[in-house]
Design a protein around this motif. Structure first.
Motif, PDB file in Angstrom:
ATOM      1  N   VAL A  95     -24.955  42.218   0.226  1.00  0.00           N
ATOM      2  CA  VAL A  95     -23.574  41.824   0.474  1.00  0.00           C
ATOM      3  C   VAL A  95     -22.761  43.010   0.991  1.00  0.00           C
ATOM      4  CG1 VAL A  95     -21.450  41.004  -0.622  1.00  0.00           C
ATOM      5  CG2 VAL A  95     -23.648  39.967  -1.231  1.00  0.00           C
ATOM      6  N   ALA A  96     -23.071  44.197   0.488  1.00  0.00           N
ATOM      7  CA  ALA A  96     -22.345  45.392   0.916  1.00  0.00           C
ATOM      8  C   ALA A  96     -22.823  45.921   2.262  1.00  0.00           C
ATOM      9  CB  ALA A  96     -22.489  46.493  -0.146  1.00  0.00           C
ATOM     10  N   GLY A  97     -23.854  45.300   2.841  1.00  0.00           N
ATOM     11  CA  GLY A  97     -24.351  45.733   4.139  1.00  0.00           C
ATOM     12  C   GLY A  97     -25.270  46.926   4.087  1.00  0.00           C
ATOM     13  N   ARG A  98     -25.816  47.210   2.903  1.00  0.00           N
ATOM     14  CA  ARG A  98     -26.725  48.339   2.751  1.00  0.00           C
ATOM     15  C   ARG A  98     -28.181  47.876   2.795  1.00  0.00           C
ATOM     16  NH1 ARG A  98     -24.850  50.890  -2.749  1.00  0.00           N
ATOM     17  NH2 ARG A  98     -26.637  52.247  -2.275  1.00  0.00           N
ATOM     18  N   ALA A  99     -29.087  48.819   3.009  1.00  0.00           N
ATOM     19  CA  ALA A  99     -30.513  48.485   3.044  1.00  0.00           C
ATOM     20  C   ALA A  99     -30.945  47.976   1.666  1.00  0.00           C
ATOM     21  CB  ALA A  99     -31.327  49.709   3.437  1.00  0.00           C
ATOM     22  N   THR A 100     -31.715  46.897   1.667  1.00  0.00           N
ATOM     23  CA  THR A 100     -32.111  46.277   0.401  1.00  0.00           C
ATOM     24  C   THR A 100     -33.490  46.703  -0.069  1.00  0.00           C
ATOM     25  OG1 THR A 100     -33.002  44.356   1.567  1.00  0.00           O
ATOM     26  CG2 THR A 100     -30.696  44.247   0.861  1.00  0.00           C
ATOM     27  N   GLY A 101     -34.289  47.244   0.829  1.00  0.00           N
ATOM     28  CA  GLY A 101     -35.637  47.631   0.429  1.00  0.00           C
ATOM     29  C   GLY A 101     -36.569  46.434   0.377  1.00  0.00           C
ATOM     30  N   PRO A 102     -37.802  46.634  -0.062  1.00  0.00           N
ATOM     31  CA  PRO A 102     -38.776  45.531  -0.120  1.00  0.00           C
ATOM     32  C   PRO A 102     -38.342  44.456  -1.108  1.00  0.00           C
ATOM     33  CG  PRO A 102     -39.615  47.450  -1.283  1.00  0.00           C
ATOM     34  CD  PRO A 102     -38.366  47.900  -0.572  1.00  0.00           C
ATOM     35  N   ALA A 103     -38.809  43.240  -0.846  1.00  0.00           N
ATOM     36  CA  ALA A 103     -38.452  42.110  -1.710  1.00  0.00           C
ATOM     37  C   ALA A 103     -39.011  42.311  -3.111  1.00  0.00           C
ATOM     38  CB  ALA A 103     -38.973  40.806  -1.118  1.00  0.00           C
ATOM     39  N   LEU A 104     -38.215  41.920  -4.104  1.00  0.00           N
ATOM     40  CA  LEU A 104     -38.647  42.000  -5.499  1.00  0.00           C
ATOM     41  C   LEU A 104     -39.268  40.664  -5.886  1.00  0.00           C
ATOM     42  CD1 LEU A 104     -38.718  43.418  -8.257  1.00  0.00           C
ATOM     43  CD2 LEU A 104     -36.423  42.496  -8.688  1.00  0.00           C
ATOM     44  N   LEU A 105     -40.558  40.685  -6.271  1.00  0.00           N
ATOM     45  CA  LEU A 105     -41.252  39.457  -6.646  1.00  0.00           C
ATOM     46  C   LEU A 105     -41.548  39.482  -8.145  1.00  0.00           C
ATOM     47  CD1 LEU A 105     -43.805  39.076  -3.710  1.00  0.00           C
ATOM     48  CD2 LEU A 105     -41.593  37.951  -3.989  1.00  0.00           C
ATOM     49  N   PRO A 106     -41.262  38.385  -8.835  1.00  0.00           N
ATOM     50  CA  PRO A 106     -41.596  38.309 -10.272  1.00  0.00           C
ATOM     51  C   PRO A 106     -43.107  38.452 -10.469  1.00  0.00           C
ATOM     52  CG  PRO A 106     -40.123  36.524  -9.623  1.00  0.00           C
ATOM     53  CD  PRO A 106     -40.577  37.176  -8.359  1.00  0.00           C
ATOM     54  N   THR A 107     -43.519  39.261 -11.449  1.00  0.00           N
ATOM     55  CA  THR A 107     -44.953  39.473 -11.721  1.00  0.00           C
ATOM     56  C   THR A 107     -45.238  39.244 -13.205  1.00  0.00           C
ATOM     57  OG1 THR A 107     -44.479  41.815 -11.985  1.00  0.00           O
ATOM     58  CG2 THR A 107     -45.302  41.101  -9.831  1.00  0.00           C
ATOM     59  N   PRO A 108     -45.214  37.968 -13.644  1.00  0.00           N
ATOM     60  CA  PRO A 108     -45.524  37.702 -15.053  1.00  0.00           C
ATOM     61  C   PRO A 108     -46.992  37.903 -15.387  1.00  0.00           C
ATOM     62  CG  PRO A 108     -45.242  35.651 -13.852  1.00  0.00           C
ATOM     63  CD  PRO A 108     -44.886  36.751 -12.900  1.00  0.00           C
ATOM     64  N   ILE A 109     -47.868  37.947 -14.350  1.00  0.00           N
ATOM     65  CA  ILE A 109     -49.298  38.156 -14.577  1.00  0.00           C
ATOM     66  C   ILE A 109     -49.699  39.465 -13.902  1.00  0.00           C
ATOM     67  CG2 ILE A 109     -51.601  37.221 -14.180  1.00  0.00           C
ATOM     68  CD1 ILE A 109     -50.383  34.449 -14.225  1.00  0.00           C
ATOM     69  N   PRO A 110     -49.974  40.510 -14.678  1.00  0.00           N
ATOM     70  CA  PRO A 110     -50.238  41.831 -14.090  1.00  0.00           C
ATOM     71  C   PRO A 110     -51.662  42.032 -13.595  1.00  0.00           C
ATOM     72  CG  PRO A 110     -50.292  41.985 -16.480  1.00  0.00           C
ATOM     73  CD  PRO A 110     -49.971  40.550 -16.155  1.00  0.00           C
ATOM     74  N   TRP A 111     -52.556  41.092 -13.837  1.00  0.00           N
ATOM     75  CA  TRP A 111     -53.955  41.262 -13.464  1.00  0.00           C
ATOM     76  C   TRP A 111     -54.166  40.725 -12.050  1.00  0.00           C
ATOM     77  CZ3 TRP A 111     -52.437  38.661 -17.983  1.00  0.00           C
ATOM     78  CH2 TRP A 111     -52.438  39.474 -19.120  1.00  0.00           C
ATOM     79  N   PRO A 112     -54.541  41.562 -11.096  1.00  0.00           N
ATOM     80  CA  PRO A 112     -54.575  41.165  -9.687  1.00  0.00           C
ATOM     81  C   PRO A 112     -55.452  39.950  -9.401  1.00  0.00           C
ATOM     82  CG  PRO A 112     -54.747  43.546  -9.904  1.00  0.00           C
ATOM     83  CD  PRO A 112     -54.856  42.978 -11.286  1.00  0.00           C
ATOM     84  N   ARG A 113     -56.648  39.907  -9.982  1.00  0.00           N
ATOM     85  CA  ARG A 113     -57.557  38.790  -9.680  1.00  0.00           C
ATOM     86  C   ARG A 113     -56.972  37.462 -10.159  1.00  0.00           C
ATOM     87  NH1 ARG A 113     -63.681  41.073 -11.065  1.00  0.00           N
ATOM     88  NH2 ARG A 113     -63.686  42.740  -9.472  1.00  0.00           N
ATOM     89  N   LEU A 114     -56.457  37.457 -11.395  1.00  0.00           N
ATOM     90  CA  LEU A 114     -55.854  36.235 -11.930  1.00  0.00           C
ATOM     91  C   LEU A 114     -54.577  35.888 -11.173  1.00  0.00           C
ATOM     92  CD1 LEU A 114     -55.928  33.995 -14.035  1.00  0.00           C
ATOM     93  CD2 LEU A 114     -54.711  35.525 -15.609  1.00  0.00           C
ATOM     94  N   ALA A 115     -53.813  36.905 -10.774  1.00  0.00           N
ATOM     95  CA  ALA A 115     -52.565  36.661 -10.043  1.00  0.00           C
ATOM     96  C   ALA A 115     -52.845  36.004  -8.703  1.00  0.00           C
ATOM     97  CB  ALA A 115     -51.805  37.964  -9.852  1.00  0.00           C
ATOM     98  N   ARG A 116     -53.936  36.411  -8.027  1.00  0.00           N
ATOM     99  CA  ARG A 116     -54.270  35.786  -6.741  1.00  0.00           C
ATOM    100  C   ARG A 116     -54.559  34.299  -6.911  1.00  0.00           C
ATOM    101  NH1 ARG A 116     -57.030  40.770  -5.667  1.00  0.00           N
ATOM    102  NH2 ARG A 116     -58.978  39.873  -6.453  1.00  0.00           N
ATOM    103  N   PHE A 117     -55.176  33.955  -8.037  1.00  0.00           N
ATOM    104  CA  PHE A 117     -55.489  32.542  -8.288  1.00  0.00           C
ATOM    105  C   PHE A 117     -54.234  31.761  -8.669  1.00  0.00           C
ATOM    106  CE2 PHE A 117     -56.462  29.370 -11.601  1.00  0.00           C
ATOM    107  CZ  PHE A 117     -57.168  28.459 -10.833  1.00  0.00           C
ATOM    108  N   THR A 118     -53.458  32.306  -9.602  1.00  0.00           N
ATOM    109  CA  THR A 118     -52.273  31.584 -10.080  1.00  0.00           C
ATOM    110  C   THR A 118     -51.173  31.503  -9.031  1.00  0.00           C
ATOM    111  OG1 THR A 118     -51.428  33.640 -11.043  1.00  0.00           O
ATOM    112  CG2 THR A 118     -52.706  32.191 -12.483  1.00  0.00           C
TER     113      THR A 118
END
Length: 356
Positions: A169-192
């Motif tokens: 809203v302030a017109g500043r750089a926002t950086g990369p998108a923030l994604l919720p990560t309730p599952i920290p395990w990469p293999r399971l996260a890819r499936f879910t």
């Protein structure tokens, strides 16, 4: 000679570095656990909010929550309405308004179910619940607390994304998108990740299909009887005192059949009393099941129905309808004044305003 032992020396740099690294790893592990638990709670909150929004949203979209404008309600006077009844009639009168309100809630729920659009769904949900909470407060709807809690839940879900949103809203750089990560395990996260998207689509479409199917039972009552009428002939003599005159003055038969073959009915008596209920048509017989005559704010429950009674109805060549039965022998005709709200048409063309 001194008996004290040798003075302790500070750990060397070679020994200090592994200890600091170990402490840093432990702090990082604890932080990761806390962040994961926070995202898990975040997921639970957004799933719960989405579920509530789907139920309330779809019920508005298919016009089930507030219903439809019904002739059977035409004889209820403005001063007799409860604040909640006034709001319900306002929303029911315009199916477009009711449907769009439901679409806003369903859209918020759908956005909450996908990780990349959680922030937008939470933002829309907060706006939706703010309006609902305001209406519930202003019109004394009993679920004020529920609307308030859902609004607060929406704010909690929005909190992780708020700094990035404010930077945008302030017109500043926002950086990369923030994604919720309730599952920290990469293999399971890819499936879910894919499973979650599929479940989200099924939840939105499935809940809508169930309520659309439920709404299929609402249909129009066939025949000429639905409408708003005034009594023009009555075989009974008036009572000596107006307060004791229980002859019918007006009657309204609703045009909507709600699932069980019944429509709404309203009766205004000569002494000013009002009585509502339901009616069922069976050939030339109309069966009435009436509520008890209202007394102030006395609520009506399921057991407050007066035993039903049958009337015979007949349409005359002049369009009037004769009703005969127990203590009823009247002739009624359409009351254009009492049904003006239903007969008023819509027009794009400019015309004199009518505010009555």
């Amino acid at each position: 000679m001194s008996t004290d032992g040798p003075a302790s020396e500070p750990p060397t740099a070679e020994l200090r570095d592994p200890i600091e690294k170990l402490d840093a790893q432990r702090r990082t592990r604890r932080q990761n656990i806390l962040v994961t638990l926070a995202w898990m709670l975040h997921w639970v909150l957004r799933m719960g909010l989405a579920a509530m929004l789907l139920v309330y949203g779809w019920s508005k979209v298919v016009l089930m929550q507030m219903g439809l404008p019904d002739h059977g309600d035409a004889l209820t006077q403005f001063g007799e309405m409860s604040p909640m009844g006034l709001l319900w009639r306002f929303m029911a009168y315009s199916p477009v308004v009711q449907c769009l309100a439901g679409v806003a809630e369903v859209l918020a729920a759908a956005l909450l179910l996908f990780r990349r659009t959680v922030w937008l769904g939470a933002l829309l949900a907060v706006a939706d619940m703010a309006v609902v909470f305001l209406l519930n407060m202003a019109y004394d709807v009993p679920v004020k607390q529920l609307a308030g809690v859902l609004g607060v839940v929406g704010i909690i879900i929005l909190l992780p994304f708020l700094p990035r949103l404010l930077r945008f809203v302030a017109g500043r750089a926002t950086g990369p998108a923030l994604l919720p990560t309730p599952i920290p395990w990469p293999r399971l996260a890819r499936f879910t990740r894919w499973l979650g998207a599929i479940v989200a689509v099924v939840a939105v479409a499935g809940s809508g299909a169930v309520l659309v199917w439920s709404a299929q039972g609402i249909s129009r009552v066939d025949g000429p009887l639905p409408g708003v009428y005034r009594v023009v002939e009555d075989a009974r003599e008036p009572a000596a005192q107006l307060a004791e005159d229980d002859r019918w003055q007006q009657v309204a038969f609703g045009q909507w059949d709600y699932h069980d073959g019944r429509g709404r009915v309203g009766i205004r008596y000569a002494n000013g009393d009002f009585q509502g209920g339901t009616y069922r048509l069976d050939g030339d017989t109309v069966t009435l099941s009436l509520d008890r005559i209202r007394e102030g704010s006395q609520p009506l429950g399921r057991n407050d129905y007066v035993a039903g009674f049958d009337l015979t109805w007949e349409e005359r060549p002049d369009g009037r309808i004769a009703l005969t039965g127990d203590r009823v022998d009247i002739v009624i005709e359409s009351d254009t004044e009492a049904r003006y709200l239903f007969d008023r048409d819509f027009s794009w063309a400019p015309r004199p305003p009518i505010n009555r």
